[in-house]
Design a protein around this motif. Structure first.
Motif, PDB file in Angstrom:
ATOM      1  N   THR A  94      12.249   6.381  -7.795  1.00  0.00           N
ATOM      2  CA  THR A  94      12.041   4.823  -7.012  1.00  0.00           C
ATOM      3  C   THR A  94      12.987   4.116  -6.741  1.00  0.00           C
ATOM      4  OG1 THR A  94       9.871   4.770  -8.688  1.00  0.00           O
ATOM      5  CG2 THR A  94      10.826   2.783  -7.579  1.00  0.00           C
ATOM      6  N   ILE A  95      14.203   4.374  -7.396  1.00  0.00           N
ATOM      7  CA  ILE A  95      15.465   3.546  -6.871  1.00  0.00           C
ATOM      8  C   ILE A  95      15.875   4.176  -5.898  1.00  0.00           C
ATOM      9  CG2 ILE A  95      17.885   3.194  -7.515  1.00  0.00           C
ATOM     10  CD1 ILE A  95      17.068   2.643 -10.301  1.00  0.00           C
ATOM     11  N   GLN A  96      16.096   5.575  -5.758  1.00  0.00           N
ATOM     12  CA  GLN A  96      16.408   6.440  -4.715  1.00  0.00           C
ATOM     13  C   GLN A  96      15.637   6.191  -3.586  1.00  0.00           C
ATOM     14  OE1 GLN A  96      16.510  10.988  -4.733  1.00  0.00           O
ATOM     15  NE2 GLN A  96      18.629  10.463  -5.331  1.00  0.00           N
ATOM     16  N   ILE A  97      14.420   5.936  -3.519  1.00  0.00           N
ATOM     17  CA  ILE A  97      13.454   6.032  -2.447  1.00  0.00           C
ATOM     18  C   ILE A  97      13.627   4.677  -1.859  1.00  0.00           C
ATOM     19  CG2 ILE A  97      11.029   6.076  -1.824  1.00  0.00           C
ATOM     20  CD1 ILE A  97      10.355   8.266  -3.822  1.00  0.00           C
ATOM     21  N   SER A  98      13.718   3.502  -2.794  1.00  0.00           N
ATOM     22  CA  SER A  98      13.942   2.346  -2.345  1.00  0.00           C
ATOM     23  C   SER A  98      15.178   1.978  -1.334  1.00  0.00           C
ATOM     24  CB  SER A  98      14.002   1.360  -3.502  1.00  0.00           C
ATOM     25  OG  SER A  98      12.870   1.348  -3.967  1.00  0.00           O
ATOM     26  N   LEU A  99      16.221   2.688  -2.063  1.00  0.00           N
ATOM     27  CA  LEU A  99      17.455   2.510  -1.372  1.00  0.00           C
ATOM     28  C   LEU A  99      17.469   3.282   0.219  1.00  0.00           C
ATOM     29  CD1 LEU A  99      20.254   3.200  -4.003  1.00  0.00           C
ATOM     30  CD2 LEU A  99      19.786   0.937  -2.654  1.00  0.00           C
ATOM     31  N   VAL A 104       7.752  -3.376  13.377  1.00  0.00           N
ATOM     32  CA  VAL A 104       7.685  -2.060  13.384  1.00  0.00           C
ATOM     33  C   VAL A 104       8.878  -1.300  12.494  1.00  0.00           C
ATOM     34  CG1 VAL A 104       8.685  -0.303  14.925  1.00  0.00           C
ATOM     35  CG2 VAL A 104       7.288  -2.011  15.729  1.00  0.00           C
ATOM     36  N   SER A 105       9.899  -1.804  12.187  1.00  0.00           N
ATOM     37  CA  SER A 105      10.808  -1.589  11.156  1.00  0.00           C
ATOM     38  C   SER A 105      10.282  -1.141   9.617  1.00  0.00           C
ATOM     39  CB  SER A 105      12.181  -2.179  11.317  1.00  0.00           C
ATOM     40  OG  SER A 105      12.606  -2.363  12.516  1.00  0.00           O
ATOM     41  N   VAL A 106       9.392  -2.325   9.257  1.00  0.00           N
ATOM     42  CA  VAL A 106       8.766  -2.310   8.078  1.00  0.00           C
ATOM     43  C   VAL A 106       7.876  -1.121   8.033  1.00  0.00           C
ATOM     44  CG1 VAL A 106       7.303  -3.567   6.384  1.00  0.00           C
ATOM     45  CG2 VAL A 106       9.259  -4.799   7.505  1.00  0.00           C
ATOM     46  N   LEU A 107       6.987  -1.101   8.882  1.00  0.00           N
ATOM     47  CA  LEU A 107       6.023   0.067   8.673  1.00  0.00           C
ATOM     48  C   LEU A 107       6.975   1.478   8.930  1.00  0.00           C
ATOM     49  CD1 LEU A 107       3.294  -1.170  11.248  1.00  0.00           C
ATOM     50  CD2 LEU A 107       3.419  -1.278   8.810  1.00  0.00           C
ATOM     51  N   LEU A 108       7.807   1.575   9.912  1.00  0.00           N
ATOM     52  CA  LEU A 108       8.486   2.930   9.855  1.00  0.00           C
ATOM     53  C   LEU A 108       9.121   3.018   8.506  1.00  0.00           C
ATOM     54  CD1 LEU A 108       9.922   3.125  13.549  1.00  0.00           C
ATOM     55  CD2 LEU A 108       8.191   4.585  12.463  1.00  0.00           C
ATOM     56  N   ALA A 109       9.863   2.159   8.013  1.00  0.00           N
ATOM     57  CA  ALA A 109      10.565   2.339   6.622  1.00  0.00           C
ATOM     58  C   ALA A 109       9.403   2.809   5.466  1.00  0.00           C
ATOM     59  CB  ALA A 109      11.104   1.020   5.982  1.00  0.00           C
ATOM     60  N   GLY A 110       8.463   2.076   5.530  1.00  0.00           N
ATOM     61  CA  GLY A 110       7.394   2.684   4.451  1.00  0.00           C
ATOM     62  C   GLY A 110       6.895   4.130   4.892  1.00  0.00           C
ATOM     63  N   LEU A 111       6.524   4.550   5.994  1.00  0.00           N
ATOM     64  CA  LEU A 111       6.365   5.811   6.357  1.00  0.00           C
ATOM     65  C   LEU A 111       7.291   6.705   6.052  1.00  0.00           C
ATOM     66  CD1 LEU A 111       4.589   5.212   9.760  1.00  0.00           C
ATOM     67  CD2 LEU A 111       3.431   6.175   7.707  1.00  0.00           C
ATOM     68  N   SER A 112       8.566   6.479   6.052  1.00  0.00           N
ATOM     69  CA  SER A 112       9.609   7.526   5.979  1.00  0.00           C
ATOM     70  C   SER A 112       9.756   7.475   4.581  1.00  0.00           C
ATOM     71  CB  SER A 112      11.095   6.843   6.379  1.00  0.00           C
ATOM     72  OG  SER A 112      10.894   6.660   7.859  1.00  0.00           O
ATOM     73  N   ALA A 113       9.686   6.290   3.641  1.00  0.00           N
ATOM     74  CA  ALA A 113      10.017   6.328   2.042  1.00  0.00           C
ATOM     75  C   ALA A 113       8.615   7.253   1.362  1.00  0.00           C
ATOM     76  CB  ALA A 113       9.574   5.091   1.570  1.00  0.00           C
ATOM     77  N   LEU A 114       7.523   7.252   2.151  1.00  0.00           N
ATOM     78  CA  LEU A 114       6.283   8.290   1.664  1.00  0.00           C
ATOM     79  C   LEU A 114       6.685   9.495   1.892  1.00  0.00           C
ATOM     80  CD1 LEU A 114       3.714   8.776   0.317  1.00  0.00           C
ATOM     81  CD2 LEU A 114       2.700   8.171   2.638  1.00  0.00           C
ATOM     82  N   PHE A 128       0.782  -1.145  -0.010  1.00  0.00           N
ATOM     83  CA  PHE A 128      -0.062   0.009   0.067  1.00  0.00           C
ATOM     84  C   PHE A 128       0.924   1.349   0.066  1.00  0.00           C
ATOM     85  CE2 PHE A 128      -2.411   3.203   2.341  1.00  0.00           C
ATOM     86  CZ  PHE A 128      -3.551   3.481   1.647  1.00  0.00           C
ATOM     87  N   PHE A 129       1.850   1.296   0.756  1.00  0.00           N
ATOM     88  CA  PHE A 129       2.992   2.175   0.768  1.00  0.00           C
ATOM     89  C   PHE A 129       3.545   2.447  -0.603  1.00  0.00           C
ATOM     90  CE2 PHE A 129       3.278   1.868   5.575  1.00  0.00           C
ATOM     91  CZ  PHE A 129       2.721   3.183   5.749  1.00  0.00           C
ATOM     92  N   ILE A 130       3.868   1.555  -1.448  1.00  0.00           N
ATOM     93  CA  ILE A 130       4.563   1.563  -2.588  1.00  0.00           C
ATOM     94  C   ILE A 130       3.519   2.140  -3.532  1.00  0.00           C
ATOM     95  CG2 ILE A 130       5.410   0.036  -4.524  1.00  0.00           C
ATOM     96  CD1 ILE A 130       6.480  -1.798  -2.341  1.00  0.00           C
ATOM     97  N   LEU A 131       2.302   1.786  -3.395  1.00  0.00           N
ATOM     98  CA  LEU A 131       1.268   2.420  -4.168  1.00  0.00           C
ATOM     99  C   LEU A 131       1.056   3.716  -4.340  1.00  0.00           C
ATOM    100  CD1 LEU A 131      -1.536  -0.543  -4.545  1.00  0.00           C
ATOM    101  CD2 LEU A 131       0.113   0.169  -6.312  1.00  0.00           C
ATOM    102  N   LEU A 132       0.974   4.138  -2.877  1.00  0.00           N
ATOM    103  CA  LEU A 132       1.031   5.754  -2.579  1.00  0.00           C
ATOM    104  C   LEU A 132       2.069   6.414  -3.244  1.00  0.00           C
ATOM    105  CD1 LEU A 132      -0.395   5.610   1.086  1.00  0.00           C
ATOM    106  CD2 LEU A 132      -1.584   6.412  -0.827  1.00  0.00           C
ATOM    107  N   ILE A 133       3.333   5.864  -2.936  1.00  0.00           N
ATOM    108  CA  ILE A 133       4.391   6.556  -3.391  1.00  0.00           C
ATOM    109  C   ILE A 133       4.442   6.748  -5.088  1.00  0.00           C
ATOM    110  CG2 ILE A 133       6.957   6.422  -3.696  1.00  0.00           C
ATOM    111  CD1 ILE A 133       6.859   5.122  -0.961  1.00  0.00           C
ATOM    112  N   GLN A 134       4.118   5.623  -5.757  1.00  0.00           N
ATOM    113  CA  GLN A 134       3.794   5.430  -7.054  1.00  0.00           C
ATOM    114  C   GLN A 134       2.898   6.553  -7.405  1.00  0.00           C
ATOM    115  OE1 GLN A 134       6.220   4.089  -9.028  1.00  0.00           O
ATOM    116  NE2 GLN A 134       7.398   3.855  -7.193  1.00  0.00           N
TER     117      GLN A 134
END
Length: 330
Positions: A218-223, A273-283, A147-153
């Motif tokens: 996308t590459i930059q945000i993923s890293l 927790v780390s996965v959710l925070l990574a998604g929020l930070s990426a967005l 869901f975070f990935i879709l929001l970012i895209q």
């Protein structure tokens, strides 16, 4: 001396033959110079087309593989082959881009990670957030990440076309020659008296630029999201001790297992927790990199500068391809 020697060897007619040979030699030499010039231009064009492919803008080169006049039943196959070729070129460029961004990961960490760490730190120390993350089964955790990935895209797709207005629609000869420096087109761009200043960006080139910006971001945000993930895993293993976890959950969570290997000090709750925070930070980073002036200058303007260079190079490429002079195109 030459005429006397020729007369001694073959008389008067020999002199005329020698003169004729000399004329033939001069004509041949002149033709050779023209051929060498044409050959060097063709080599430079081929090298420029390879440059475009390596730098993620293959549509900036005029497609020499396009075949017109195909029967109707062959057109889908030709389109499929062109699509495969484009996918292969973009895949090759994406891999190169990932490694290029990895080399810049230190810059990314110094500039972006501190702010993102502070952004998520308040949430990280709350019991409610840990309980929400721990309650997610693995399947729902990955659904949340998707869901975070879709929001970012969705944000990038909506926002990036507006950036085309900052790119040049017409170029100047000085900028074209400066952009061609240290490229295969540099000698020919310097030699041209008049350069094409219209990059002639059609639908194919604009789609290519959009895909370039989308993949780069996308590459930059993923890293960056991976960096945030590992930061919180390490920080959580150090800062959130078993007594705190026992107070939050009523028991000490067991260590997580990754690929069948137990990871000491890292619980599945911490990974969630780390996965959710990574998604929020990426967005957050995706939005900030395009809207905040400081972050835009640090992370996005460099990408626009790369496209700007490619657009100016395309002007030189079109000039050389059309045979030079550039008259009537500026």
């Amino acid at each position: 001396m030459t005429n006397t020697d020729s007369g001694d060897l073959s008389g008067g007619p020999g002199s005329s033959v020698e003169a004729g040979d000399a004329g033939d030699t001069d004509d041949t030499g002149g033709t050779g110079d023209i051929g060498d010039t044409g050959s060097s231009a063709e080599e430079a064009l081929a090298a420029a087309e390879r440059w475009f492919v390596r730098h993620g803008v293959p549509h900036f080169a005029e497609n020499p593989y396009y075949v017109s006049g195909l029967p109707a039943f062959l057109r889908p196959f030709a389109a499929f082959i062109r699509l495969l070729r484009l996918a292969a070129m973009l895949g090759f460029w994406s891999v190169r881009r990932v490694f290029a961004e990895i080399r810049e990961v230190g810059h990314l960490a110094v500039r972006a990670l501190p702010l993102l760490a502070l952004f998520g730190m308040v949430i990280f120390f709350t019991r409610d957030f840990w309980q929400i993350a721990a309650a997610l089964a693995s399947g729902w955790l990955w659904v949340t990440a998707a869901f975070f990935i879709l929001l970012i895209q969705a944000f990038l797709v909506a926002r990036l076309p507006d950036e085309f207005g900052t790119l040049p629609k017409a170029c100047t000869p000085e900028r074209i020659r400066a952009s061609c420096a240290a490229t295969p087109l540099a000698p020919l761009a310097d030699a041209e008296g008049e350069l094409t200043t219209d990059p002639a960006l059609g639908l194919g080139q604009r789609r290519n630029m959009f895909l370039y910006l989308l993949l780069t971001q996308t590459i930059q945000i993923s890293l960056l999201s991976w960096m945030v993930f590992f930061f919180y895993v390490v920080f959580g293993a150090i800062a959130i001790r078993p007594p705190v976890l026992k107070d939050w959950f009523g028991h000490v969570p067991a260590d997580a297992r990754l690929l069948g290997v137990q990871v000491p000090g890292v619980s599945s709750e911490l990974l969630h927790v780390s996965v959710l925070l990574a998604g929020l930070s990426a967005l957050y980073f995706a939005i900030t990199a395009l809207t905040d002036t400081v972050y835009r200058r640090e992370f996005f303007d460099r990408t626009l500068a790369e496209l700007d260079k490619a657009i100016h190079m395309r002007c030189a490429y079109l000039t050389v391809r059309s045979g030079g002079s550039g008259s009537g195109r500026s």
